[in-house]
Design a protein around this motif. Structure first.
Motif, short mmCIF file in Angstrom:
data_model
loop_
_atom_site.label_atom_id
_atom_site.label_comp_id
_atom_site.label_asym_id
_atom_site.label_seq_id
_atom_site.Cartn_x
_atom_site.Cartn_y
_atom_site.Cartn_z
N SER A 14 0.83 -1.21 0.00
CA SER A 14 0.00 0.00 0.00
C SER A 14 0.86 1.26 0.00
CB SER A 14 -0.98 0.00 1.18
OG SER A 14 -0.28 0.01 2.41
N GLU A 15 2.00 1.18 0.69
CA GLU A 15 2.92 2.34 0.69
C GLU A 15 3.46 2.55 -0.72
OE1 GLU A 15 4.04 3.92 3.89
OE2 GLU A 15 4.77 5.48 2.54
N ALA A 16 3.74 1.46 -1.42
CA ALA A 16 4.26 1.56 -2.80
C ALA A 16 3.18 2.16 -3.72
CB ALA A 16 4.69 0.19 -3.30
N VAL A 17 1.94 1.70 -3.55
CA VAL A 17 0.85 2.25 -4.37
C VAL A 17 0.75 3.76 -4.17
CG1 VAL A 17 -1.66 2.31 -4.69
CG2 VAL A 17 -0.51 0.10 -4.38
N GLU A 18 0.69 4.18 -2.93
CA GLU A 18 0.54 5.62 -2.64
C GLU A 18 1.70 6.43 -3.19
OE1 GLU A 18 -0.67 5.35 1.77
OE2 GLU A 18 -1.21 7.37 1.11
N HIS A 19 2.89 5.90 -2.99
CA HIS A 19 4.09 6.62 -3.40
C HIS A 19 4.13 6.81 -4.92
CE1 HIS A 19 8.27 7.96 -2.85
NE2 HIS A 19 8.54 7.28 -3.97
N PHE A 20 3.95 5.71 -5.64
CA PHE A 20 4.09 5.80 -7.10
C PHE A 20 2.88 6.46 -7.74
CE2 PHE A 20 7.15 2.25 -6.21
CZ PHE A 20 8.28 2.94 -6.62
N ASP A 21 1.70 6.26 -7.19
CA ASP A 21 0.52 6.96 -7.69
C ASP A 21 0.70 8.47 -7.52
OD1 ASP A 21 -2.59 6.84 -8.34
OD2 ASP A 21 -2.32 8.25 -6.68
N GLY A 22 1.24 8.85 -6.38
CA GLY A 22 1.47 10.27 -6.09
C GLY A 22 2.43 10.91 -7.09
N GLN A 23 3.27 10.08 -7.70
CA GLN A 23 4.22 10.62 -8.69
C GLN A 23 3.64 10.61 -10.10
OE1 GLN A 23 7.59 8.08 -8.12
NE2 GLN A 23 8.48 9.42 -6.58
N GLY A 24 2.39 10.17 -10.21
CA GLY A 24 1.74 10.20 -11.52
C GLY A 24 1.86 8.91 -12.31
N HIS A 25 2.41 7.88 -11.72
CA HIS A 25 2.51 6.60 -12.44
C HIS A 25 1.16 5.88 -12.41
CE1 HIS A 25 6.82 7.04 -12.66
NE2 HIS A 25 6.89 7.21 -11.35
N GLU A 26 1.04 4.92 -13.35
CA GLU A 26 -0.19 4.12 -13.42
C GLU A 26 0.06 2.86 -12.59
OE1 GLU A 26 -2.92 2.42 -17.05
OE2 GLU A 26 -1.09 3.51 -17.49
N VAL A 27 -0.66 2.71 -11.48
CA VAL A 27 -0.36 1.60 -10.57
C VAL A 27 -1.50 0.59 -10.53
CG1 VAL A 27 0.37 0.97 -8.24
CG2 VAL A 27 0.98 3.21 -9.14
N PHE A 28 -1.13 -0.65 -10.76
CA PHE A 28 -2.08 -1.77 -10.66
C PHE A 28 -1.77 -2.54 -9.38
CE2 PHE A 28 -4.24 -1.99 -14.75
CZ PHE A 28 -3.52 -1.02 -15.44
N GLY A 29 -2.80 -2.82 -8.60
CA GLY A 29 -2.58 -3.59 -7.38
C GLY A 29 -3.23 -4.95 -7.49
N VAL A 30 -2.52 -5.95 -6.99
CA VAL A 30 -3.08 -7.30 -6.92
C VAL A 30 -3.05 -7.73 -5.45
CG1 VAL A 30 -2.46 -9.70 -7.36
CG2 VAL A 30 -2.61 -8.10 -9.26
N ASP A 31 -4.21 -8.02 -4.89
CA ASP A 31 -4.28 -8.50 -3.51
C ASP A 31 -5.62 -9.18 -3.31
OD1 ASP A 31 -4.49 -8.67 -0.56
OD2 ASP A 31 -2.78 -7.28 -0.56
N ASN A 32 -5.60 -10.41 -2.84
CA ASN A 32 -6.85 -11.14 -2.64
C ASN A 32 -7.25 -11.20 -1.15
OD1 ASN A 32 -4.95 -12.83 -1.66
ND2 ASN A 32 -5.67 -14.68 -2.70
N ASN A 33 -6.67 -10.29 -0.37
CA ASN A 33 -6.96 -10.22 1.08
C ASN A 33 -6.67 -11.54 1.79
OD1 ASN A 33 -7.71 -8.89 3.44
ND2 ASN A 33 -9.88 -9.40 3.24
N MET A 34 -5.64 -12.22 1.34
CA MET A 34 -5.34 -13.52 1.95
C MET A 34 -4.81 -13.36 3.38
SD MET A 34 -3.80 -16.58 -0.21
CE MET A 34 -3.93 -18.25 0.39
N ARG A 35 -4.37 -12.16 3.71
CA ARG A 35 -3.93 -11.93 5.09
C ARG A 35 -5.06 -12.27 6.07
NH1 ARG A 35 0.47 -9.23 7.72
NH2 ARG A 35 -0.16 -8.51 9.76
N ARG A 36 -6.30 -12.04 5.64
CA ARG A 36 -7.43 -12.40 6.49
C ARG A 36 -7.50 -13.91 6.67
NH1 ARG A 36 -12.75 -10.29 8.05
NH2 ARG A 36 -13.83 -12.13 8.77
N GLU A 37 -7.26 -14.63 5.57
CA GLU A 37 -7.29 -16.10 5.66
C GLU A 37 -6.18 -16.60 6.59
OE1 GLU A 37 -7.63 -18.10 1.86
OE2 GLU A 37 -6.77 -19.94 2.70
#
Ligand SMILES: NC(=O)c1ccc[n+]([C@@H]2O[C@H](COP(=O)([O-])OP(=O)(O)OC[C@H]3O[C@@H](n4cnc5c(N)ncnc54)[C@H](O)[C@@H]3O)[C@@H](O)[C@H]2O)c1
Length: 354
Positions: A14-37
Motif C-alpha cells: 500500500s505504501e508503494a501504491v501511494e508513493h508511485f501513484d502520487g508521482q503520476g505513475h499508473e499503478v495496478f494492485g493485486v491483492d486477494n486479502n489472503m492476510r485475512r485467511e
C-alpha cells in the motif's frame, strides 16, 4: 511508468501504491486479502484497500491470487508493466508451521509465477522482490553477543554494523516460512543472474508503519501498539525480552525500491532494515510505547523462545548505501512509534478494522 504492486493492500504494497501513484505513475494492485485467511479478522486488509481507492488517483485493483497462473497471464497480456514490486506473501514465521503447503505455494510458487510472467511478457521490466532476513535462519544467532540491562548487543566491534549479505543462508534452522522465502529469494536471484533480468532482492528486517494490519503472528510493533491501546494480553517469548530488532518505516522501504528501479543491478541482494539507529529490544519497545500512549501494557513472559527466532538482529545497510548513495533512513524509530500510536488512536483510519 506502468507499475504492478502485488500485496497492494498490505503494509509495503500500500505504501508503494501511494508513493508511485502520487508521482503520476499508473499503478495496478493485486491483492486477494489472503492476510485475512492467514490471521483471521484482525488481519483483514480491506480497510487499507478502501483507503487506497479513496486516496490514490490512478490506482486499479484486482483480487487475483498470485498462485493463479491463468489469471496472472490474463493481466500480463493486457498490461505491459515496467516495474513489478512483489510484496504479496504469507509473512509469518510461526504461522507457516500450521500451513506448510499453503505457505510454500504463496511464497515460492507465487514468486516464480510472477517472475515467469515478467520474463514472458515484459522481460525488460524491473522486478523487486521483498524477501526476509529469515532466509539466514538462525545463523545470525552464532554471532557472539553481550547482555546489557535492557537488550542484547553484538559483543565484537566487527559486528557493530550488523548482519551483512555474506551471512550464509543454508545449514541453519529457518522455520518453514524462512525456507519458502529462501526458495523464492534464490529463484528471484536466478532470474536476475541467469536471464539477466533486472531483479532485485531485499531481505527485510522488521518493516513497519501505520498501514500494517498487525496481528500477534506478524507485525510486531503494530501489534504491540494495538494491544497497549486496546487492551488484551501481550506475550513476550524468551530471551528475557532483550531480543533486538531493527525497524524500518515502509516509506524508506519504498524509497529503496525506487532507487533500485532507477538503476537496477540484475540479481543483486540487499539487506534492508532500520539499522542500528532504529533498533530496539522488546523491553525497550514496551517501555517507550507505554510512555507514548500513557497506558500500561498487560504482558506476560513465556520462557520458551519462538523456534529459530533471532536473538539480536540488526541489518547492515552498508552494501545498499554504497550502491545507492542517494538513499538513507529518513524516519527514525521515535517518529515511527509516535506515528503508530497516533494512527491507532484515530478510529477513522482503522474504522473497518476489527
Ligand atoms: N513486515 C515485515 O516485518 C517483513 C519483514 C521481512 C519481509 N517481509 C516481506 O515483505 C512482504 C510484504 O510484507 P508486509 O508486511 O507488507 O505484509 P502484509 O501481510 O501486510 O502484506 C502482504 C499482502 O499480500 C496479500 N496476499 C497474501 N497472499 C496473497 C496471494 N496468494 N495473492 C494475492 N495477494 C496475497 C495479503 O492479503 C496482504 O495484503 C512479504 O512478502 C513479507 O514476507 C515483511
Amino acid at each position: 511508468m506502468k507499475i504492478l504492486v502485488t500485496g497492494s493492500s498490505g503494509l509495503i504494497g500500500s505504501e508503494a501504491v501511494e508513493h508511485f501513484d502520487g508521482q503520476g505513475h499508473e499503478v495496478f494492485g493485486v491483492d486477494n486479502n489472503m492476510r485475512r485467511e492467514f490471521f483471521g479478522a484482525a488481519g483483514d486488509t480491506l480497510w487499507n484497500l478502501e483507503r487506497l481507492k479513496s486516496k490514490a488517483k490512478r490506482f486499479k485493483h484486482a483480487a487475483i491470487d498470485i498462485r493463479d497462473r491463468a489469471a496472472l497471464e490474463e493481466l500480463f497480456k493486457l498490461q505491459r508493466f515496467e516495474l513489478i514490486v512483489h510484496c504479496a506473501g504469507q509473512p509469518s514465521h510461526d504461522k507457516a508451521r500450521d500451513i506448510p503447503l499453503l505457505d510454500f505455494e504463496v511464497n515460492a510458487l507465487g514468486t516464480i509465477n510472477l517472475l515467469e510472467m515478467t520474463r514472458q511478457h515484459c522481460p525488460e521490466a524491473v522486478f523487486v522482490f521483498l524477501s526476509t532476513n529469515k532466509v539466514y535462519g538462525d545463523a545470525p544467532n552464532e554471532i557472539p553477543i553481550k547482555e546489557l540491562e535492557t537488550r542484547y548487543d553484538y559483543a565484537r566491534p566487527e559486528d557493530f554494523g550488523g548482519v551483512a549479505e555474506t551471512c550464509r543462508i543454508d545449514r541453519t534452522l529457518h522455520s518453514l516460512f524462512g525456507a519458502s522465502k529462501a526458495a523464492a529469494d534464490l529463484v528471484a536471484q536466478e532470474y536476475g543472474r541467469y536471464f539477466n533480468m533486472k531483479v532485485g532482492v531485499f531481505r527485510g528486517g522488521c518493516l513497519t508503519g501505520p498501514s500494517h494490519s498487525g496481528v500477534e503472528l506478524h507485525g510486531f510493533l503494530s501489534y504491540l501498539v494495538k494491544v497497549t491501546l486496546t487492551g488484551g494480553r501481550y506475550s513476550v517469548f524468551g530471551y528475557k525480552g532483550k531480543q533486538v530488532r531493527d525497524n524500518i518505516h515502509s516509506h524508506d522501504v519504498v524509497r529503496a525500491i525506487e532507487e533500485f528501479a532507477a538503476n537496477p543491478r540484475p540479481g543483486e541482494v540487499y539487506n534492508l532494515g532500520g539499522g542500528r539507529a532504529n533498533s530496539i529490544s522488546m523491553l525497550e519497545a514496551i517501555a517507550r510505547i507505554e510512555q507514548l500512549s500513557g497506558r500500561k501494557l498487560d504482558w506476560r513472559y513465556v520462557e520458551e523462545a519462538r523456534k529459530g527466532d533471532h536473538i539480536c538482529y540488526i541489518s547492515n545497510l552498508g552494501k545498499f548505501q554504497r550502491d545507492y548513495p542517494n538513499w538513507k533512513i529518513t524516519r527514525n524509530l521515535e517518529g515511527i512509534l509516535q506515528e503508530m500510536v497516533r494512527a491507532q488512536s484515530t478510529p477513522k483510519l482503522h474504522s473497518t478494522r476489527t
